[in-house]
Design a protein around this motif. Structure first.
Motif, PDB file in Angstrom:
ATOM      1  N   LYS A 378       0.835  -1.206   0.000  1.00 48.59           N
ATOM      2  CA  LYS A 378       0.000   0.000   0.000  1.00 48.59           C
ATOM      3  C   LYS A 378       0.870   1.256   0.000  1.00 48.59           C
ATOM      4  CE  LYS A 378      -4.081  -2.061   2.082  1.00 48.59           C
ATOM      5  NZ  LYS A 378      -5.088  -2.004   3.163  1.00 48.59           N
ATOM      6  N   GLY A 379       1.832   1.255  -0.899  1.00 45.94           N
ATOM      7  CA  GLY A 379       2.635   2.445  -1.096  1.00 45.94           C
ATOM      8  C   GLY A 379       3.791   2.622  -0.150  1.00 45.94           C
ATOM      9  N   LYS A 380       3.907   1.810   0.870  1.00 47.89           N
ATOM     10  CA  LYS A 380       4.969   1.986   1.848  1.00 47.89           C
ATOM     11  C   LYS A 380       6.121   1.045   1.540  1.00 47.89           C
ATOM     12  CE  LYS A 380       5.697   2.381   6.824  1.00 47.89           C
ATOM     13  NZ  LYS A 380       5.079   2.266   8.149  1.00 47.89           N
ATOM     14  N   GLU A 381       7.292   1.642   1.302  1.00 47.03           N
ATOM     15  CA  GLU A 381       8.466   0.877   0.902  1.00 47.03           C
ATOM     16  C   GLU A 381       9.312   0.532   2.117  1.00 47.03           C
ATOM     17  OE1 GLU A 381      11.966   1.243  -2.476  1.00 47.03           O
ATOM     18  OE2 GLU A 381      11.203   3.043  -1.518  1.00 47.03           O
ATOM     19  N   PHE A 382       9.997  -0.617   2.059  1.00 45.71           N
ATOM     20  CA  PHE A 382      10.863  -0.941   3.193  1.00 45.71           C
ATOM     21  C   PHE A 382      12.297  -1.264   2.812  1.00 45.71           C
ATOM     22  CE2 PHE A 382       9.951  -5.405   2.255  1.00 45.71           C
ATOM     23  CZ  PHE A 382      11.121  -6.035   2.624  1.00 45.71           C
ATOM     24  N   VAL A 383      12.561  -1.728   1.633  1.00 45.88           N
ATOM     25  CA  VAL A 383      13.888  -2.248   1.322  1.00 45.88           C
ATOM     26  C   VAL A 383      14.961  -1.173   1.401  1.00 45.88           C
ATOM     27  CG1 VAL A 383      15.312  -3.192  -0.522  1.00 45.88           C
ATOM     28  CG2 VAL A 383      13.121  -4.233   0.002  1.00 45.88           C
ATOM     29  N   PHE A 384      14.674   0.014   0.924  1.00 42.63           N
ATOM     30  CA  PHE A 384      15.692   1.062   0.905  1.00 42.63           C
ATOM     31  C   PHE A 384      15.492   2.083   2.024  1.00 42.63           C
ATOM     32  CE2 PHE A 384      15.444  -0.361  -3.577  1.00 42.63           C
ATOM     33  CZ  PHE A 384      16.682  -0.959  -3.615  1.00 42.63           C
ATOM     34  N   ALA A 385      14.623   1.774   2.985  1.00 45.36           N
ATOM     35  CA  ALA A 385      14.423   2.682   4.116  1.00 45.36           C
ATOM     36  C   ALA A 385      15.660   2.679   4.997  1.00 45.36           C
ATOM     37  CB  ALA A 385      13.203   2.258   4.926  1.00 45.36           C
ATOM     38  N   ASP A 386      16.154   3.871   5.354  1.00 50.58           N
ATOM     39  CA  ASP A 386      17.399   3.895   6.104  1.00 50.58           C
ATOM     40  C   ASP A 386      17.211   3.466   7.556  1.00 50.58           C
ATOM     41  OD1 ASP A 386      17.743   7.504   6.678  1.00 50.58           O
ATOM     42  OD2 ASP A 386      16.163   6.109   7.172  1.00 50.58           O
ATOM     43  N   THR A 387      15.970   3.398   8.033  1.00 52.68           N
ATOM     44  CA  THR A 387      15.752   2.856   9.370  1.00 52.68           C
ATOM     45  C   THR A 387      15.905   1.337   9.370  1.00 52.68           C
ATOM     46  OG1 THR A 387      13.381   2.720   8.925  1.00 52.68           O
ATOM     47  CG2 THR A 387      14.184   4.700  10.036  1.00 52.68           C
ATOM     48  N   LYS A 388      15.857   0.733   8.185  1.00 51.63           N
ATOM     49  CA  LYS A 388      16.030  -0.706   7.981  1.00 51.63           C
ATOM     50  C   LYS A 388      14.908  -1.540   8.590  1.00 51.63           C
ATOM     51  CE  LYS A 388      21.021  -0.652   7.403  1.00 51.63           C
ATOM     52  NZ  LYS A 388      22.284  -1.321   7.695  1.00 51.63           N
ATOM     53  N   LEU A 389      13.865  -0.889   9.061  1.00 51.65           N
ATOM     54  CA  LEU A 389      12.776  -1.617   9.695  1.00 51.65           C
ATOM     55  C   LEU A 389      11.459  -0.944   9.344  1.00 51.65           C
ATOM     56  CD1 LEU A 389      12.158  -3.930  11.739  1.00 51.65           C
ATOM     57  CD2 LEU A 389      12.157  -2.188  13.501  1.00 51.65           C
ATOM     58  N   THR A 390      10.513  -1.727   8.862  1.00 50.52           N
ATOM     59  CA  THR A 390       9.210  -1.184   8.509  1.00 50.52           C
ATOM     60  C   THR A 390       8.127  -2.053   9.132  1.00 50.52           C
ATOM     61  OG1 THR A 390      10.059  -0.355   6.410  1.00 50.52           O
ATOM     62  CG2 THR A 390       7.685  -0.504   6.631  1.00 50.52           C
ATOM     63  N   TYR A 391       7.148  -1.382   9.715  1.00 49.67           N
ATOM     64  CA  TYR A 391       6.049  -2.080  10.378  1.00 49.67           C
ATOM     65  C   TYR A 391       4.753  -1.721   9.657  1.00 49.67           C
ATOM     66  CZ  TYR A 391       2.535  -2.915  14.034  1.00 49.67           C
ATOM     67  OH  TYR A 391       1.423  -3.325  14.737  1.00 49.67           O
ATOM     68  N   TYR A 392       3.955  -2.733   9.324  1.00 49.93           N
ATOM     69  CA  TYR A 392       2.693  -2.513   8.611  1.00 49.93           C
ATOM     70  C   TYR A 392       1.527  -2.779   9.561  1.00 49.93           C
ATOM     71  CZ  TYR A 392       5.686  -2.768   4.527  1.00 49.93           C
ATOM     72  OH  TYR A 392       6.693  -2.554   3.614  1.00 49.93           O
ATOM     73  N   PRO A 393       0.946  -1.734  10.153  1.00 52.23           N
ATOM     74  CA  PRO A 393      -0.078  -1.931  11.184  1.00 52.23           C
ATOM     75  C   PRO A 393      -1.389  -2.501  10.670  1.00 52.23           C
ATOM     76  CG  PRO A 393       0.127   0.392  10.642  1.00 52.23           C
ATOM     77  CD  PRO A 393       1.245  -0.303   9.942  1.00 52.23           C
ATOM     78  N   ASP A 394      -1.602  -2.498   9.354  1.00 52.62           N
ATOM     79  CA  ASP A 394      -2.863  -3.026   8.828  1.00 52.62           C
ATOM     80  C   ASP A 394      -2.661  -4.290   8.000  1.00 52.62           C
ATOM     81  OD1 ASP A 394      -1.539  -1.795   6.791  1.00 52.62           O
ATOM     82  OD2 ASP A 394      -3.290  -0.800   5.948  1.00 52.62           O
ATOM     83  N   ALA A 395      -1.499  -4.910   8.120  1.00 55.05           N
ATOM     84  CA  ALA A 395      -1.200  -6.088   7.304  1.00 55.05           C
ATOM     85  C   ALA A 395      -1.123  -7.340   8.173  1.00 55.05           C
ATOM     86  CB  ALA A 395       0.108  -5.895   6.551  1.00 55.05           C
ATOM     87  N   GLU A 396      -2.063  -8.254   7.987  1.00 57.97           N
ATOM     88  CA  GLU A 396      -1.990  -9.540   8.686  1.00 57.97           C
ATOM     89  C   GLU A 396      -1.103 -10.524   7.941  1.00 57.97           C
ATOM     90  OE1 GLU A 396      -5.901 -10.947   9.421  1.00 57.97           O
ATOM     91  OE2 GLU A 396      -6.468  -9.226  10.666  1.00 57.97           O
ATOM     92  N   SER A 397      -0.910 -10.282   6.667  1.00 62.40           N
ATOM     93  CA  SER A 397       0.038 -11.060   5.868  1.00 62.40           C
ATOM     94  C   SER A 397       0.617 -10.121   4.813  1.00 62.40           C
ATOM     95  CB  SER A 397      -0.650 -12.255   5.197  1.00 62.40           C
ATOM     96  OG  SER A 397      -1.423 -11.816   4.089  1.00 62.40           O
ATOM     97  N   PHE A 398       1.544 -10.637   4.006  1.00 67.60           N
ATOM     98  CA  PHE A 398       2.152  -9.816   2.970  1.00 67.60           C
ATOM     99  C   PHE A 398       1.496 -10.029   1.611  1.00 67.60           C
ATOM    100  CE2 PHE A 398       5.658 -10.237   6.068  1.00 67.60           C
ATOM    101  CZ  PHE A 398       5.861  -8.889   6.324  1.00 67.60           C
ATOM    102  N   GLU A 399       0.352 -10.689   1.571  1.00 64.91           N
ATOM    103  CA  GLU A 399      -0.337 -10.887   0.295  1.00 64.91           C
ATOM    104  C   GLU A 399      -0.702  -9.528  -0.309  1.00 64.91           C
ATOM    105  OE1 GLU A 399      -4.089 -13.223  -1.800  1.00 64.91           O
ATOM    106  OE2 GLU A 399      -4.008 -13.025   0.386  1.00 64.91           O
ATOM    107  N   GLY A 400      -0.417  -9.365  -1.587  1.00 73.11           N
ATOM    108  CA  GLY A 400      -0.709  -8.112  -2.256  1.00 73.11           C
ATOM    109  C   GLY A 400       0.436  -7.126  -2.212  1.00 73.11           C
ATOM    110  N   MET A 401       1.591  -7.530  -1.666  1.00 73.93           N
ATOM    111  CA  MET A 401       2.762  -6.646  -1.701  1.00 73.93           C
ATOM    112  C   MET A 401       3.268  -6.558  -3.131  1.00 73.93           C
ATOM    113  SD  MET A 401       6.305  -6.747   0.459  1.00 73.93           S
ATOM    114  CE  MET A 401       5.639  -5.781   1.802  1.00 73.93           C
ATOM    115  N   TYR A 402       3.597  -5.334  -3.558  1.00 75.61           N
ATOM    116  CA  TYR A 402       4.066  -5.096  -4.913  1.00 75.61           C
ATOM    117  C   TYR A 402       5.586  -5.026  -4.907  1.00 75.61           C
ATOM    118  CZ  TYR A 402       4.731  -2.765  -9.418  1.00 75.61           C
ATOM    119  OH  TYR A 402       5.133  -2.449 -10.692  1.00 75.61           O
ATOM    120  N   ILE A 403       6.215  -5.801  -5.774  1.00 70.07           N
ATOM    121  CA  ILE A 403       7.673  -5.920  -5.780  1.00 70.07           C
ATOM    122  C   ILE A 403       8.205  -5.615  -7.174  1.00 70.07           C
ATOM    123  CG2 ILE A 403       9.626  -7.481  -5.444  1.00 70.07           C
ATOM    124  CD1 ILE A 403       7.887  -9.064  -3.537  1.00 70.07           C
TER     125      ILE A 403
END
Length: 584
Positions: A378-403
């Motif tokens: 849903k538009g939120k990227e994690f791979v290149f985030a400099d915090t190196k950590l991303t939390y998805y509060p509305d995701a029970e699984s990663f189905e539908g992640m765009y890569i």
């Protein structure tokens, strides 16, 4: 007495400052801040005893009856004149006294008290002691949201600027999801920053800092030179209370992670890896091997935790008391968690994308083996985030992640398999749905993922051929670059022509939605930078020398619009709330 906002000398007992108009709340007028540090031995950010460097609050002295009358008349005039300007100001909170056994931490743990008498503890550094008045708010002072930081310059959506940390490259900055409160960790010092960008020093001589997702708690790994002595400390944002949870020895940065609800911390100490609670209880989950561990995350129920070695091999998972090594190579990559902080995606520095589910406790599953991967949910990227950590509060699984991987794109299905491969990379990703936007041969499409399939819908086709575009935050408007002009497109029709510069044009990559606001940025081929609001009104922000293109980048947990290019083709210019800020 001094105004706690601008630092000017004002009459004792004043409720408003006649210089800046700031309201002095009853709470801030009555309480002066002077810190007494007891005979403690542990803490996390340096604070020399007897040399307090916190924002000083003015004392309210008793006034005579005649003086009170005169004051009331003056105040009535001042209130009438400056009422509109003070409506958005927020009083500065000070750190409150914590009684032993009250609030956070156990009854035998250290805390520091706030004295009622300012004269008992004079600071020797005026510029640091009044950091809020002099440096904490160098902008408008208006409360805003979406605080963002580049090069130590912190801005908010209301136009306020804090330059107290300007030029600092090595610092950590975290905020709650709405950007109303944040924490800054720089040179061992921990500051609380409010939505008006007033910064208040919490502690010094600290080792590591972590803030829970919703921003209620700031966990601080303190050294022996801090206010409370070495150990794990916590600052309760709502209560304005700072206390030590437990005395212990935490020696390295990144040895601290917090559960999403903020009630639990994962801590790598000199005596092992521990799960620690706000009540001071701790549980050792892993024995040390002569080096510390980087704490990644812990679930709210304490049943799952992730950590990896600082200087060795392996990524580890705790599940119901059992620790399993799920990756056996050096790990310095990026991590994404689902809402329960249990399921995990991770990418090693030069390797592909992996998935791990603690329900099976088997080794991590390889999803894609490409070296260069960008993943979004849903538009939120994690791979290149400099915090190196991303939390998805509305995701029970990663189905539908765009890569996206090299020139290809994929969606993850319910089994976390890469499906629906296409030879394109989307121009924009939805923040509300499992949807992306693409352009091909002048036609703009919306591609939506559902039940393992990608569905393509044509949403723009016109005589004005599109060659670049961006999408508004609510996705109701397309801002389209077509035939050397920018047009506003809504509900299947062109609303108006927004930009058309005589003798100049636009290139691909020249238009970008601002991730921090509802505005759009665009620059022409001659380097003029424009901002377009949601009504289609434009304003010119400045000019960039050389050729630039827009790029998405994360800095301290926030996505920015950043222009890259220039004569060296390596200049970075961030666009924060209508400001152009060069990276270096």
């Amino acid at each position: 007495m001094k105004c706690n906002n601008c630092g000017n000398e004002i009459e004792n007992g004043s409720n408003f400052c006649p210089y800046c108009g700031a309201r002095l709340s009853d709470d801030s007028v009555n309480r002066q801040q002077s810190v007494y540090v007891g005979n403690t031995s542990n803490g996390q950010i340096q604070q020399p005893i007897g040399k307090t460097q916190y924002n000083q609050m003015p004392n309210k002295a008793p006034a005579s009856k005649g003086k009170e009358k005169t004051l009331l008349i003056v105040l009535a005039i001042i209130v009438f004149v400056i009422f509109a300007s003070v409506a958005g100001f927020i009083g500065i909170k000070v750190i409150k006294v914590i009684s032993e056994g009250a609030g956070l931490g156990s009854s035998n743990e250290s805390s520091y008290a706030v004295s009622d008498n300012i004269e008992t503890e004079e600071t020797e550094s005026d510029d640091v002691a009044n950091n809020t008045a002099e440096n904490g708010n160098n902008g408008t002072g208006q409360a805003g949201q979406n605080m963002a930081s580049v090069n130590g310059i912190i801005c908010n959506s209301a136009g306020a600027i804090n330059e107290q940390f300007k030029g600092k490259q090595e610092y950590e900055f975290y905020t709650d999801p709405e950007g109303k409160v944040g924490v800054i960790f720089v040179d061992g010092e921990v500051y609380l920053i409010d939505s008006s960008l007033n910064a208040t020093l919490i502690d010094k001589s600290c080792v590591a800092v972590a803030m829970n997702y919703s921003g209620e708690y700031i966990f601080i790994a303190a050294s022996g030179e801090s206010n409370l002595g070495s150990g794990l400390c916590v600052y309760d944002v709502e209560k304005n209370e700072y206390s030590r949870i437990k005395e212990c020895n935490i020696t390295e940065s990144f040895c601290l992670a917090v559960s999403p609800d903020g009630n639990t911390a994962l801590v790598s100490r000199s005596d092992g890896v521990f799960i620690m609670g706000l009540d001071g209880t701790d549980e050792k989950i892993y024995e040390p091997n002569d080096y510390p561990y980087h704490a990644l995350g812990v679930s709210n129920d304490r049943s799952v935790a992730y950590f990896y070695t600082h200087n060795g091999y392996g990524l580890f998972c705790l599940k119901d008391g059992e620790v399993t090594q799920i990756y056996d190579s050096p790990f310095y990559g990026s991590v994404a968690f689902t809402s329960d902080c249990k399921k995990m995606l991770f990418k090693a520095t030069t390797e592909g994308l992996y998935y791990f589910d603690p329900a099976t406790m088997s080794e991590a599953k390889v999803v894609l083996s490409f070296d260069t991967i960008s993943a979004r949910f849903k538009g939120k990227e994690f791979v290149f985030a400099d915090t190196k950590l991303t939390y998805y509060p509305d995701a029970e699984s990663f189905e539908g992640m765009y890569i996206t991987a090299e020139k290809y794109s994929f969606w993850l299905n319910a089994d976390i398999e890469a499906v629906c491969r296409e030879d394109y990379r989307a121009n924009a990703c939805s923040r509300q749905e499992l949807k992306v936007y693409d352009i091909h041969d002048g036609v703009i499409y919306a591609i939506t993922y559902k039940d393992g399939e990608a569905h393509r819908e044509e949403i723009y086709k016109d005589d004005s051929r599109a060659y670049d575009f961006t999408v508004s935050d609510d996705e109701s408007i397309l801002w389209i670059v077509a035939d050397d002009k920018v047009i506003m497109y809504k509900d299947g029709a062109v609303v108006k022509e927004v930009l058309n510069i005589d003798g100049d044009g636009f290139s691909v990559g020249c238009i970008k939605n601002d991730p921090l606001s509802n505005n759009i940025y665009c620059f022409s081929d001659n380097g003029k930078v424009f901002m377009i609001d949601e009504k289609g009104d434009t304003s010119e922000l400045g000019t960039l020398d050389g050729e630039f293109y827009f790029h998405e980048e994360y800095s301290h947990g926030k996505e920015f619009a950043v222009a890259i290019g220039g004569e060296s083709d390596n200049e970075y210019v961030y666009l924060l709330f209508g400001r152009l800020i060069k990276k270096d």
